[in-house]
Motif scaffolding. Sequence first.
Motif, short mmCIF file in Angstrom:
data_model
loop_
_atom_site.label_atom_id
_atom_site.label_comp_id
_atom_site.label_asym_id
_atom_site.label_seq_id
_atom_site.Cartn_x
_atom_site.Cartn_y
_atom_site.Cartn_z
N VAL B 32 74.73 -77.95 19.50
CA VAL B 32 73.64 -77.22 20.15
C VAL B 32 72.62 -76.86 19.07
O VAL B 32 72.95 -76.21 18.09
CB VAL B 32 74.16 -75.92 20.80
N PRO B 33 71.36 -77.32 19.25
CA PRO B 33 70.38 -77.03 18.20
C PRO B 33 70.16 -75.52 18.07
O PRO B 33 70.05 -74.82 19.06
CB PRO B 33 69.10 -77.71 18.71
N ALA B 34 70.14 -75.05 16.83
CA ALA B 34 69.94 -73.62 16.59
C ALA B 34 68.47 -73.29 16.82
O ALA B 34 67.59 -74.09 16.53
CB ALA B 34 70.34 -73.28 15.17
N PRO B 35 68.19 -72.10 17.40
CA PRO B 35 66.79 -71.72 17.59
C PRO B 35 66.09 -71.55 16.24
O PRO B 35 66.75 -71.29 15.24
CB PRO B 35 66.89 -70.38 18.32
N ILE B 169 68.06 -52.18 17.10
CA ILE B 169 67.02 -53.19 17.35
C ILE B 169 67.74 -54.49 17.69
O ILE B 169 68.59 -54.94 16.92
CB ILE B 169 66.14 -53.42 16.11
N ALA B 170 67.41 -55.07 18.84
CA ALA B 170 68.08 -56.30 19.25
C ALA B 170 67.08 -57.43 19.44
O ALA B 170 65.96 -57.20 19.92
CB ALA B 170 68.84 -56.07 20.55
N GLY B 171 67.48 -58.63 19.06
CA GLY B 171 66.69 -59.82 19.34
C GLY B 171 66.82 -60.19 20.81
O GLY B 171 67.46 -59.48 21.59
N THR B 172 66.23 -61.33 21.17
CA THR B 172 66.20 -61.67 22.59
C THR B 172 67.07 -62.87 22.95
O THR B 172 67.16 -63.26 24.11
CB THR B 172 64.75 -61.99 23.00
N HIS B 173 67.74 -63.46 21.95
CA HIS B 173 68.63 -64.58 22.26
C HIS B 173 69.88 -64.06 22.96
O HIS B 173 70.25 -62.89 22.82
CB HIS B 173 69.03 -65.32 20.98
#
Lengths: 320, 389
Positions: B32-35, B169-173
């Motif tokens: 799976v390609p990493a973002p 603080i959280a990312g959106t992935h």
Amino acid sequence: MLRPALIAFLLATPAAADEIWVTNEKDDTISVIDIDTLEVTRTIPTGQRPRGITFSKDFSKLYVCASDSNAVEVIDPESGRVLHDLPSGEDPEQFALHPDDRHLYIANEDDAITTVVDTETRRVVAQIGVGVEPEGMAVSPDGRIAITTSETTNMAHWIDTETHELFANTLVDSRPRHAEFVRDGTELWVSAEIGGTITVFDVATQAEKGKIRFAIRGVHDDLIQPVGFRLSADGKTAFVALGPANHVAVVDTESYEVEEYILVGRRVWHLEFNGDKSLLFTTNGVSGDVTVIDVARREALKTIKVGRFPWGAAYRPTGS
Amino acid sequence: MRRFACLAAILCLAGPARAELAVNLAYLRIDVPAPPVLSNLDPVPGDLGLAGAEAGLADNRTTGRFLGQDYTLEAITLGAGTDPLPAARDALARSRFLVLDAPVATLQAIADLPEARDAILFNVSSGAETLRSEGCRANLFHTLPSDAMRADALMQFLTVRRWTDLALIAGTHERDLALAEALRVSATKFGLKLRGEKSWVFDADMRRNAAQEVPLFTQDLPAHDVLLIADETGDFSRYIPFNTWEPRPVAGSEGLRPVAWSRVVEQWGAAQLQSRFRKHAGRDMRPEDYAAWAAVRTIGEAVTRTGSTDPALLRNYILSPEFELAGFKGRPMSFRDWNGQMRQPIPLVQETAVVAMAPFEWFLHPQNDLDTLGLDRPESTCTRFKPES
């Protein structure tokens, strides 16, 4: 650190009493303990990461595994000077001196190899492929069998010292650390750090004949991690260092039952007796000290500060 | 010496000359390609996980040599677009032991294949809670710690230090959101206060702007002792420390990190595993490598101890109290029989050293204090893992 003038003074003074020599793994030194005063009288520099330590039969030479220097150092105990290195293979951790007083059997932890070195010719006689992370080493009193234990393979490897070939491989519990022949070489004991046991083998058949287990009230089983052990002068009692459990177990060698536990310093690994085996010295890695145990009374007498991470210990009589 | 000669002859029959047991493992990876991430400093190694499985294989083979056991490992990598099921079926035809690096849905789909029914599968890539709870599978073990185990390890540490007030603080992935949720649940579990949260939605290049943007971004967070960050892809979190409005330590995906493994773990004999791995892979061992190593070693240990390759027998043994895996984290590792998760200590690490090791002694448990990390028996809703219960 001792100042040079002080070292010179101490070296010039004849040793007054028998000694216990302790390797300090994270200080690259040996602490020499005077058994009469129970104090450190000398600190001797070694190669990097000294661990296994043993004297020649006549105590004229000291052998030390300088693991990160990839050498066994031969040290003159009188002067404390390194006489020369022996080829040891990579990352020597522990070794055993053959009863012939000439051949060292060395566990090469990083290489899954046991190296046999002739201390006279200073040559490697043989290298024997063993399991992953060899550590414990022992040679039988008759000199015919050498044992290497491998920590990740979880085996005791039985080596025929004449042919230098393996003739048996016996499974033990997780992470075997130390092996010793007891009862005149009829039994082999192997401690397993993660397994929390000592497995007893009948040497003639290499069959398992007993298992020693430990339990200390208030200490989680997972923290009871047997490493080094020694037997009393009459062979009836074994003293077992239990690592992060910070205790030494006293074991009946007939019934394999634990009789009591003696509280010592933190992360106790190896043990050594004085000459008449009335005192027992334990290396406590985390607290950086040595606990002295009165063997008859089964009590800790004193704690002696040594270097960082004391690992192994060896007794040296001085003849006075 | 006659006795030795005889013994040698007997052992030759049972010894290395003839492999009595052949154990074939397969490593199946969905690529799976990493973002994209802001910095290129730490690329994801192409052999992440696989190198760990190979190191485990080497350990198994050395042991197997003395017991007449031969281990092999087949590595299969599939592109994200391809249907993984035919390849999985194919691998299952040759191997009863699969090590899987794949997304949650793929792990479940492979575990549900009729061909996988009596196989042993290991999830070495996903910390997702569902796989250890309602979405569990009877044949799917987990050697990577769950997000909850990592979150609990961190919260125990913060409790011990009495750093009780937190901000996040959280990312959106998807993985950021999963870790953020695990942190919230864990904070509640240990009685810590999550005072405020923000989502990281910047699209500016923080390599140039962090010193200007991050102080402002963190200025309106309520008072807190520690700033938690959920950024599992390593996108923005490296720009947070020292740029916060208030001088506060950072923990989670950056700063103080709860991980399965790190190059800074050196005690408990770990230095030997690290150097074996480095020799093999030419890089440091990461958590995914450790999980794959543990999966392969679990099969090796079970085969060695039972002398069998029967998956049903091995499964029972792995779940029994007799099973112990020495994992270089100071105490034996085993598997939870309610969801197949490997019990393990969790190191809390910073860049250059281990800060502490969870669980901490003040957190008691009636059976095994390693079960104070992650979903304990009463918390997990997994019903499929142990059919008889």
